[in-house]
Design a protein around this motif. Structure first.
Motif, mmCIF file in Angstrom:
data_model
loop_
_atom_site.group_PDB
_atom_site.id
_atom_site.type_symbol
_atom_site.label_atom_id
_atom_site.label_comp_id
_atom_site.label_asym_id
_atom_site.label_seq_id
_atom_site.Cartn_x
_atom_site.Cartn_y
_atom_site.Cartn_z
ATOM 1 N N PRO A 211 -7.572 7.544 -3.976
ATOM 2 C CA PRO A 211 -7.255 6.880 -2.708
ATOM 3 C C PRO A 211 -7.644 5.408 -2.648
ATOM 4 C CG PRO A 211 -9.125 8.367 -2.447
ATOM 5 C CD PRO A 211 -8.543 8.637 -3.806
ATOM 6 N N LEU A 212 -8.557 4.960 -3.536
ATOM 7 C CA LEU A 212 -8.901 3.544 -3.548
ATOM 8 C C LEU A 212 -7.871 2.702 -4.283
ATOM 9 C CD1 LEU A 212 -12.762 3.515 -4.158
ATOM 10 C CD2 LEU A 212 -11.504 3.381 -1.997
ATOM 11 N N HIS A 213 -6.920 3.353 -4.955
ATOM 12 C CA HIS A 213 -5.919 2.603 -5.723
ATOM 13 C C HIS A 213 -4.512 2.867 -5.210
ATOM 14 C CE1 HIS A 213 -3.834 0.505 -8.726
ATOM 15 N NE2 HIS A 213 -3.769 1.422 -9.662
ATOM 16 N N GLY A 214 -4.033 4.080 -5.366
ATOM 17 C CA GLY A 214 -2.651 4.379 -5.007
ATOM 18 C C GLY A 214 -2.514 5.022 -3.642
ATOM 19 N N GLY A 215 -3.504 4.812 -2.774
ATOM 20 C CA GLY A 215 -3.459 5.427 -1.453
ATOM 21 C C GLY A 215 -2.216 5.052 -0.675
ATOM 22 N N ALA A 216 -1.666 6.011 0.024
ATOM 23 C CA ALA A 216 -0.423 5.790 0.765
ATOM 24 C C ALA A 216 -0.663 4.962 2.017
ATOM 25 C CB ALA A 216 0.183 7.140 1.149
ATOM 26 N N PRO A 217 0.334 4.181 2.438
ATOM 27 C CA PRO A 217 0.203 3.376 3.656
ATOM 28 C C PRO A 217 0.434 4.184 4.922
ATOM 29 C CG PRO A 217 2.347 2.985 2.662
ATOM 30 C CD PRO A 217 1.611 3.934 1.740
ATOM 31 N N SER A 218 -0.118 5.403 4.944
ATOM 32 C CA SER A 218 0.102 6.276 6.099
ATOM 33 C C SER A 218 -0.542 5.716 7.361
ATOM 34 C CB SER A 218 -0.423 7.684 5.817
ATOM 35 O OG SER A 218 -1.770 7.646 5.409
ATOM 36 N N GLY A 219 -1.632 4.948 7.192
ATOM 37 C CA GLY A 219 -2.290 4.351 8.352
ATOM 38 C C GLY A 219 -1.385 3.395 9.106
ATOM 39 N N VAL A 306 1.638 -5.761 1.488
ATOM 40 C CA VAL A 306 2.859 -5.053 1.101
ATOM 41 C C VAL A 306 2.935 -3.662 1.735
ATOM 42 C CG1 VAL A 306 1.927 -4.025 -1.008
ATOM 43 C CG2 VAL A 306 4.366 -4.560 -0.873
ATOM 44 N N GLU A 307 1.760 -3.052 2.026
ATOM 45 C CA GLU A 307 1.769 -1.708 2.603
ATOM 46 C C GLU A 307 2.392 -1.684 3.999
ATOM 47 O OE1 GLU A 307 -0.892 -2.821 0.906
ATOM 48 O OE2 GLU A 307 -0.741 -1.450 -0.801
ATOM 49 N N TYR A 308 2.316 -2.809 4.717
ATOM 50 C CA TYR A 308 2.837 -2.839 6.078
ATOM 51 C C TYR A 308 4.342 -2.554 6.089
ATOM 52 C CZ TYR A 308 4.064 -4.505 10.747
ATOM 53 O OH TYR A 308 4.548 -4.589 12.022
ATOM 54 N N TYR A 309 5.090 -3.352 5.354
ATOM 55 C CA TYR A 309 6.537 -3.143 5.361
ATOM 56 C C TYR A 309 6.955 -1.942 4.511
ATOM 57 C CZ TYR A 309 7.759 -7.115 8.219
ATOM 58 O OH TYR A 309 7.912 -7.957 9.286
ATOM 59 N N ALA A 310 6.121 -1.603 3.509
ATOM 60 C CA ALA A 310 6.393 -0.369 2.765
ATOM 61 C C ALA A 310 6.379 0.824 3.708
ATOM 62 C CB ALA A 310 5.363 -0.180 1.662
ATOM 63 N N ALA A 311 5.400 0.843 4.606
ATOM 64 C CA ALA A 311 5.302 1.941 5.576
ATOM 65 C C ALA A 311 6.514 1.966 6.495
ATOM 66 C CB ALA A 311 4.024 1.794 6.394
ATOM 67 N N ALA A 312 6.944 0.783 6.931
ATOM 68 C CA ALA A 312 8.111 0.719 7.810
ATOM 69 C C ALA A 312 9.350 1.257 7.107
ATOM 70 C CB ALA A 312 8.342 -0.723 8.264
ATOM 71 N N ILE A 313 9.499 0.902 5.832
ATOM 72 C CA ILE A 313 10.657 1.379 5.067
ATOM 73 C C ILE A 313 10.566 2.889 4.860
ATOM 74 C CG2 ILE A 313 11.705 1.347 2.761
ATOM 75 C CD1 ILE A 313 11.074 -1.693 2.729
ATOM 76 N N MET A 314 9.380 3.375 4.481
ATOM 77 C CA MET A 314 9.207 4.820 4.274
ATOM 78 C C MET A 314 9.485 5.593 5.561
ATOM 79 S SD MET A 314 8.470 5.206 1.096
ATOM 80 C CE MET A 314 7.482 4.732 -0.324
ATOM 81 N N ARG A 315 9.051 5.050 6.691
ATOM 82 C CA ARG A 315 9.287 5.722 7.973
ATOM 83 C C ARG A 315 10.776 5.721 8.313
ATOM 84 N NH1 ARG A 315 10.465 8.311 11.407
ATOM 85 N NH2 ARG A 315 9.443 8.919 13.355
ATOM 86 N N SER A 316 11.448 4.637 8.004
ATOM 87 C CA SER A 316 12.871 4.528 8.355
ATOM 88 C C SER A 316 13.730 5.502 7.555
ATOM 89 C CB SER A 316 13.366 3.094 8.152
ATOM 90 O OG SER A 316 13.502 2.783 6.778
ATOM 91 N N ILE A 317 13.304 5.822 6.303
ATOM 92 C CA ILE A 317 14.089 6.765 5.495
ATOM 93 C C ILE A 317 13.492 8.177 5.557
ATOM 94 C CG2 ILE A 317 14.887 4.954 3.934
ATOM 95 C CD1 ILE A 317 12.884 5.896 1.881
ATOM 96 N N GLU A 318 12.519 8.365 6.474
ATOM 97 C CA GLU A 318 11.899 9.670 6.708
ATOM 98 C C GLU A 318 11.255 10.245 5.450
ATOM 99 O OE1 GLU A 318 14.980 12.043 8.479
ATOM 100 O OE2 GLU A 318 14.871 10.982 10.392
ATOM 101 N N MET A 319 10.594 9.369 4.693
ATOM 102 C CA MET A 319 9.875 9.803 3.494
ATOM 103 C C MET A 319 8.547 10.434 3.909
ATOM 104 S SD MET A 319 9.938 9.683 0.024
ATOM 105 C CE MET A 319 10.883 8.251 -0.518
ATOM 106 N N PRO A 320 8.280 11.693 3.552
ATOM 107 C CA PRO A 320 7.007 12.326 3.896
ATOM 108 C C PRO A 320 5.835 11.570 3.261
ATOM 109 C CG PRO A 320 8.609 13.951 3.130
ATOM 110 C CD PRO A 320 9.180 12.614 2.836
#
Length: 362
Positions: A211-219, A306-320
């Protein structure tokens, strides 16, 4: 001189990428990402990172065919994936499946060919195991789809729309490579022993899952969902700041100015304005949040990462959320394999010293 975690110690000289956090600059093979990423496909950028030059039409077609052929999982790897208990985390399943490629039919191939095959199969492995966890049958790759479009197809069983592919592909091109991060270092250390590429990538995946490296931008997703609509931005962020909470998606341990990857992702999201509510919310919220952070924490200079917009993109395509780190790995395997290949070109085994600080009997 002791440097905990080898921080700021130069252990590798590389031609693959340079990260200059003080000025917010990222280059692949000497080329700024904002010059390379917008006008080239995932496959073209991968070729560039591997070979140091952009492919011509024939070379690109050849790579696309190799990636397409590489999507076919060997039968023994399929059986391993299918035999794993569904409660095994996806990254553990990927690590196990990749390690199973250590057989003569694979390791006797030139290392560059191995890199292409592993890049081709990792999204197939992720999709097959994710669907197993969901109690769904695997979906065969579609030879008519690009690398990223096919990944979404195998996950969901429906053809992704152009906007979904374009948004995800932009993110993944920007995360293919990022210098000597922990997972890349793991890959180089492993292959420096003259082990094989499969072992190096297995090491990298094991490191990436931390989680300290590849942690998901779920927050960040939780933040955007809490905001919900533009009218709530001020209220939600002010309350968090007053409570001393961290605003997820802002600040980076390397970049002291704007993360260059977030700039390109913002431009991509802005170009899709009016076509996706989550991307629209993210672009509006970013401006207000940065202004609030500058007001409340003027000395911190907190910018979007980068996690900010990555999260937005993941949310927009409904990626779990459980697919975030595996999807990140679908891109980063390009950098891992490129570094492993480079390490062998002028190899020296890694052997840092340790300093004993424990008890000694007098």
């Amino acid at each position: 001189m002791f440097k905990k975690g080898l921080k700021d110690v130069v252990a590798v000289q590389t031609n693959i990428a340079s990260v200059k956090g003080d000025i917010g600059e990222l280059r692949y093979r000497g080329v700024l990402i904002d010059e390379l990423i917008p006008s080239h496909s995932f496959e073209e950028v991968a070729y560039f990172i591997w070979y140091g030059m952009l492919p011509d039409e024939s070379e690109l077609k050849h790579l696309e065919i190799k990636l397409m052929n590489g999507r076919q999982l060997p039968l023994h790897v399929q059986k391993i994936i299918d035999a794993l208990p569904a409660e095994v985390p996806i990254m553990d399943a990927v690590r196990t499946a990749i390690s199973a490629f250590a057989h003569d039919g694979f390791t006797n191939e030139p290392i560059e060919e191995q890199a292409i095959i592993l890049t081709a199969v990792i999204p197939v492995i992720v999709a097959r195991y994710y669907r197993k966890q969901q109690g769904l049958l695997p979906i065969n790759p579609d030879p008519n789809l690009s690398h990223i479009a096919n990944y979404l197809w195998m996950l969901n069983g429906k053809l992704p729309n152009h906007l979904q592919v374009e948004a995800l592909e932009t993110y993944l091109k920007l995360t293919m490579e990022h210098g000597l991060n922990a997972a890349t270092f793991s890959a180089r250390v492993t292959i420096s022993t003259e082990s094989d590429l499969t072992a190096a990538i297995t090491s990298a995946i094991g490191t990436m899952k931390g989680p300290l490296h590849g942690g998901a931008p779920s927050g960040v997703i939780e933040l955007l969902e809490e905001i919900g609509k533009p009218g709530n931005i001020l209220t939600v962020i002010e309350e968090k700041l007053q409570n001393g909470e961290k605003i997820m998606g802002f600040g980076h341990r390397i970049y002291k100015t704007e993360d260059p990857r977030s700039i390109l992702l913002r431009e991509k999201c802005t170009s899709m304005s009016g076509k996706d509510e989550w991307l629209d919310l993210a672009t509006v919220a970013e401006k207000e949040i940065i202004a609030l952070l500058a007001h409340h924490k003027p000395d911190r200079k907190l910018y979007t990462n980068v996690e900010y917009y990555a999260a937005a993109i993941m949310r927009s395509i409904e990626m779990p959320t459980e697919l975030f780190t595996p999807t990140f790995s679908v891109a980063r395997i390009i950098g891992w394999t490129a570094h492993a290949i480079e390490q062998l070109q002028d190899n020296s085994i890694f052997r840092p010293q340790s300093e004993y600080i424990g008890y000694e009997k007098k």
